[in-house]
Structure formats: structure tokens, C-alpha cells
Design a protein around this motif. Structure first.
Motif, PDB file in Angstrom:
ATOM      1  N   ILE A 149       0.596  -1.499  -0.159  1.00 15.78           N
ATOM      2  CA  ILE A 149       0.317  -0.337   0.156  1.00 15.78           C
ATOM      3  C   ILE A 149       1.566   1.423  -0.201  1.00 15.78           C
TER       4      ILE A 149
ATOM      5  N   TYR B   8       1.531   1.476  -3.454  1.00 14.18           N
ATOM      6  CA  TYR B   8       0.029   1.966  -4.342  1.00 14.18           C
ATOM      7  C   TYR B   8       0.182   3.847  -3.974  1.00 14.18           C
TER       8      TYR B   8
ATOM      9  N   THR C 205     -13.411  -3.018   2.141  1.00 14.04           N
ATOM     10  CA  THR C 205     -12.140  -2.338   1.654  1.00 14.04           C
ATOM     11  C   THR C 205     -12.762  -1.946  -0.139  1.00 14.04           C
TER      12      THR C 205
ATOM     13  N   SER D 126     -12.380   1.430   1.174  1.00 15.72           N
ATOM     14  CA  SER D 126     -11.605   2.175   1.980  1.00 15.72           C
ATOM     15  C   SER D 126     -10.412   2.541   0.903  1.00 15.72           C
ATOM     16  N   PHE D 127     -10.560   1.791  -0.521  1.00 16.50           N
ATOM     17  CA  PHE D 127      -9.323   2.657  -1.197  1.00 16.50           C
ATOM     18  C   PHE D 127     -10.398   3.679  -2.225  1.00 16.50           C
TER      19      PHE D 127
ATOM     20  N   GLY E  66      -8.579   7.420  -2.157  1.00 16.04           N
ATOM     21  CA  GLY E  66      -8.431   7.865  -3.863  1.00 16.04           C
ATOM     22  C   GLY E  66      -9.108   8.883  -4.370  1.00 16.04           C
TER      23      GLY E  66
ATOM     24  N   LEU F 220      -7.756   4.237   5.167  1.00 10.59           N
ATOM     25  CA  LEU F 220      -6.389   2.931   5.033  1.00 10.59           C
ATOM     26  C   LEU F 220      -6.938   2.810   6.756  1.00 10.59           C
TER      27      LEU F 220
ATOM     28  N   SER G   7      -0.965  -7.518  -8.280  1.00  7.32           N
ATOM     29  CA  SER G   7      -1.660  -6.126  -8.502  1.00  7.32           C
ATOM     30  C   SER G   7      -1.335  -4.737  -9.025  1.00  7.32           C
TER      31      SER G   7
ATOM     32  N   LEU H 198      -8.399   0.629  -8.289  1.00  9.40           N
ATOM     33  CA  LEU H 198      -9.319  -0.511  -7.399  1.00  9.40           C
ATOM     34  C   LEU H 198      -8.987  -1.939  -7.517  1.00  9.40           C
TER      35      LEU H 198
ATOM     36  N   ALA I 183      -8.177  -3.395  -3.948  1.00 10.46           N
ATOM     37  CA  ALA I 183      -9.367  -3.287  -3.579  1.00 10.46           C
ATOM     38  C   ALA I 183     -10.036  -4.627  -3.949  1.00 10.46           C
TER      39      ALA I 183
END
Length: 440
Positions: A271, A274, A328, A331-332, A336, A347, A397, A408, A411
Motif C-alpha cells: 500500500i 500504491y 475494502t 476504503s480504497f 483515491g 486505510l 497488483s 481499484l 481492492a
């Protein structure tokens, strides 16, 4: 002597409780160092990609760096076999001393390694070698620490005591993220790439020396000591005994560990990369966001451990997997939006299923195996899950985000594994009504 009888007789004396608390603290401190050393690489991966894999395409350099990150997982099963055999044959304490020594040495060597500009292709080759030594060490740490704490703790308090393993692991990750954030915020990019990235790795030296001293000061677990007084029933290696007599429990541990490691390495290590590469936060901001999240998880996890002692591991795992499905994507989406405080909140939301999954997984793994093969069973099963879930997760990912342009993707991966986890637990695990632990 029957281990259950041993627990019932010895675990309630004041002296045993005192020793159990000390043993738990020492084992957990070693896990802190292991996860600090192991996670530092992930938090400075964007910098390492420039130092060791210079390329005109930043994504190519990052993918190469993540491949090195993943190489550590390939040797984890070998480390699990080695340290598991050592722990089951010689003692948990001996295994834990050896694993922390190797991990600290590998991290220190990484911190001293010249970059590609200084020694050319030898730099990434040596980086891979040192990273694999870290993976080999980590393969034995979790199985040893979890078995050691489980065998000291009172039966009713095992989920709570064992929860300190993933709890302090978060502090280790938080310390790694904090050091990475501090270095990135205080140093210009040129100095960070020149020498600043080395500082977090070199801290492994004093931490490792302190942990070795503490681990030399504790006794081996009473359950293991008692088991060594009994006549040996088999001369087979622990791995042979696992596959011959405990195949189903081993496969269960691999399955639940795979889900746990996907959540761990996408949700707390990848993360950071990311946030800085896909969502355009600065490296310092990305490390700080992760720092807030993992430190909050370090507080939440023991609370979940206390709760887990009441409801049982199966319910914790089911709650974790359902939570992954529900929270999830929101959360993402929050991360974003591009706002630093909102990204922290996003997070933090993702830490809820993460904490549930950590405690549910760690507290259940040790219950699947008898004392004679417990270290090997937990270490090997967990390491295979780490190879599948942790080693491939960050790389897949990154590749899918670059291929699809969809930020995403991580996620969706976590949601998919949440569904997979529900199927595993519903189909292969049951709760014991008497003590609420997980059994075959």
C-alpha cells in the motif's frame, strides 16, 4: 504426560504466569524486529528501484524491485523446514535465537550494499541474495513464536497472548514506515537515493543484539520440555510426520494463511508503493499514512485477541472475511480522493478486517498440531500461504494496475480473497464447543 493435563496443572501457578508473560514479551519483541527488518524493503521499494534497477520506464524498475521483494517468499518454506525441524527436535528457544540472528545480519548487509552505479549487475544479485536470507529467517520466526507463546499461555487466554505476535508485528511495520517517512521527509531525493535508504536497514544491528540477549534469558516452553521426556514414537522427520499424519490440518493452515498474507502484504506493505505511484502521494505522505494505519492496528489487534478468547477463532475468521468484502472498496475509494487526512481514514477503515484476520489466523494455526510437530506445521503451512498470498500479491497488483489503468485492482483482489476465505472456513473448519479453539 498428556499436554492437556500439563496445561491444566501448571498454567495457573503464579510462577508460571510470570514466566509466561516474560516468554510472550521476549517472543513478541523478536517478531517486532523480524517484521521491522522484513518490511523496510517494501517501504523504500520506490527508492531501491532507482538505486538497484535504473530504467527509463519507472514501472519496469518498480516491478523488478517487487520481484526481489517476492523472492524472499520463495525461500520461506525452506526456512520453515529448517527452523521447524530445529524447533521440534532441539527447542523453540534455540530456533528463535537462530532466526533473529540471521534476519538481523541479512538486513545489516543490505544496508551496506553498494548500488548499481558502483558495482553494476552484482548489486541487484547481492540484493536478491540478502533478501532471500531474510525470507529464509522469517520462515521460522512465526511458527516458533506462535508455538512458544501457545505452549506457555493458559488455555483460556491463548488467543489473547498469541495476538501479541501480529500486534507487535504492526509496530515493527510502523517503525519501518516511520523510519522511511522520516528519511524521505528530511532528505532530498538525491541524498535518499545515495545513502538515506540505508539508515532503516542498519538499525537492525542494535535491535538484533538486544533481542538475542533477551532470548538467551528465557526458558523453553514447559509443554515442549515435557514432551522430550516421553519415549520417542517416531524417528521420521517432522515434515514426513506432518504429511503422513496431519495432512488435512496442514492444508487448512495453508489456506487460511494465504488469505491472511494477501491482506497483510497488499494492505500494509504494498500500500505504501500504491499510494506514491498510483495515487500520486509523496513518498513521505505515503509512509506516514501507512504508519498511522499499522500503529492503529497494533492497538486494535490485542483488543480483537481478547474478544477472540470469548467467541472463538472460526467466528473471528468469518467476521474478517465478511468485513473484507464490505469495507475494502470503500476504503480504497476514500484513499483515491487525493486528500491526505481522508486517505488516512480510508486505510484505517481497512484495518478492521485486517485485525480480525490476523488474530483469527494466528490463534487457530497452533491448535491444528500436536507439540511434536507444532513448530514445523505452523511454520511450513504459514510460509506456503505467504508464498502464494504475500509473494504474488504486490507484484500482481502492480502489473494489473499498469495493464488496466484501474487503481481499484488491489481492492478487488482483497474482496475476492474474502469470498475465498468464507468458503474455506465454512467448508473445512469447525469450532469446539468446550474451549472455542479451532481443531481438525
Amino acid at each position: 504426560m498428556d499436554p492437556t493435563t500439563l496445561d491444566a496443572v501448571d498454567a495457573h501457578t503464579d510462577e508460571h504466569r510470570r514466566k509466561a508473560k516474560k516468554a510472550t514479551g521476549v517472543a513478541a519483541f523478536g517478531t517486532f524486529i523480524e517484521y521491522y527488518d522484513f518490511s523496510v524493503y517494501g517501504y523504500v521499494a520506490a527508492t531501491l528501484s532507482v538505486v538497484f534497477f535504473p530504467s527509463d520506464n519507472p514501472t519496469v524498475g518498480l516491478l523488478n524491485t517487487l520481484l526481489v521483494f517476492g523472492s524472499a517468499f520463495l525461500v520461506r518454506p525452506l526456512g520453515a523446514l529448517y527452523f521447524g525441524r530445529l524447533g521440534d527436535r532441539v527447542g523453540r528457544r534455540t530456533s528463535l535465537i537462530a532466526s533473529i540472528g540471521l534476519m538481523s545480519a541479512a538486513a545489516a548487509l543490505t544496508g551496506l550494499l553498494p548500488g548499481y552505479a558502483q558495482i553494476g549487475i552484482a548489486a541487484p544479485i547481492l540484493l536478491v541474495l540478502f533478501r532471500m536470507l531474510q525470507g529464509f529467517s522469517t520462515g521460522g520466526e512465526i511458527g516458533g513464536a506462535a508455538s512458544y507463546i501457545r505452549e506457555w499461555a493458559e488455555p483460556a487466554k491463548r488467543p489473547f497472548y498469541i495476538s501479541f505476535i501480529p500486534g507487535v508485528a504492526q509496530i515493527g511495520k510502523g517503525a519501518a514506515a516511520g523510519m522511511a517517512a522520516l528519511a524521505a521527509s528530511m532528505l532530498p531525493a538525491e541524498q535518499m537515493e545515495s545513502w538515506g535508504w540505508r539508515i532503516p536497514f542498519l538499525l537492525a544491528v542494535p535491535l538484533g543484539i538486544l533481542c538475542l540477549y533477551l532470548r538467551l534469558s528465557v526458558e523453553d516452553s514447559p509443554e515442549f520440555t515435557a514432551s522430550k521426556k516421553e519415549p520417542a514414537t517416531s524417528t521420521d522427520s517432522p515434515l514426513k510426520r506432518l504429511w503422513a499424519d496431519h495432512r488435512r490440518p496442514l492444508l487448512k493452515v495453508v489456506a487460511i494463511s494465504t488469505v491472511q498474507n494477501v491482506g497483510t502484504y497488499i494492505g500494509t506493505v504494498f500500500i505504501a508503493v500504491y499510494l506514491s505511484t498510483s495515487l500520486d502521494f509523496s513518498k513521505a505522505q505515503a509512509s506516514t499514512i501507512v504508519l498511522f494505519a499499522v500503529l492503529s492496528a497494533s492497538v486494535l489487534i490485542p483488543c480483537v485477541g481478547y474478544f477472540g478468547s470469548r467467541v472463538g477463532g472460526k467466528k473471528l475468521l468469518l467476521m474478517a472475511y465478511v468485513a473484507y468484502i464490505i469495507v475494502t472498496v470503500p476504503s480504497f475509494l476514500l484513499m483515491g480522493l487525493g486528500s491526505f487526512p481522508v486517505a488516512i481514514a480510508g486505510l484505517l477503515l481497512g484495518m478492521i478486517p485486517y485485525a480480525l484476520c490476523q488474530v483469527g489466523t494466528y490463534s487457530s494455526m497452533t491448535e491444528f498440531f500436536p507439540v511434536q510437530v507444532r513448530h514445523s506445521g505452523v511454520a511450513f503451512g504459514h510460509s506456503i500461504g505467504a508464498v502464494i498470498g504475500g509473494g504474488a500479491g504486490p507484484y500482481v497488483s502492480t502489473w494489473l494496475i499498469d495493464a488496466t489503468g484501474n487503481v481499484l485492482i488491489p481492492a478487488f483482489i482483497l474482496v475476492g480473497f474474502g469470498v475465498f476465505g468464507i468458503a474455506i472456513v465454512a467448508g473445512t473448519v469447525r469450532s469446539s464447543g468446550s474451549d472455542r479453539h479451532l481443531y481438525r
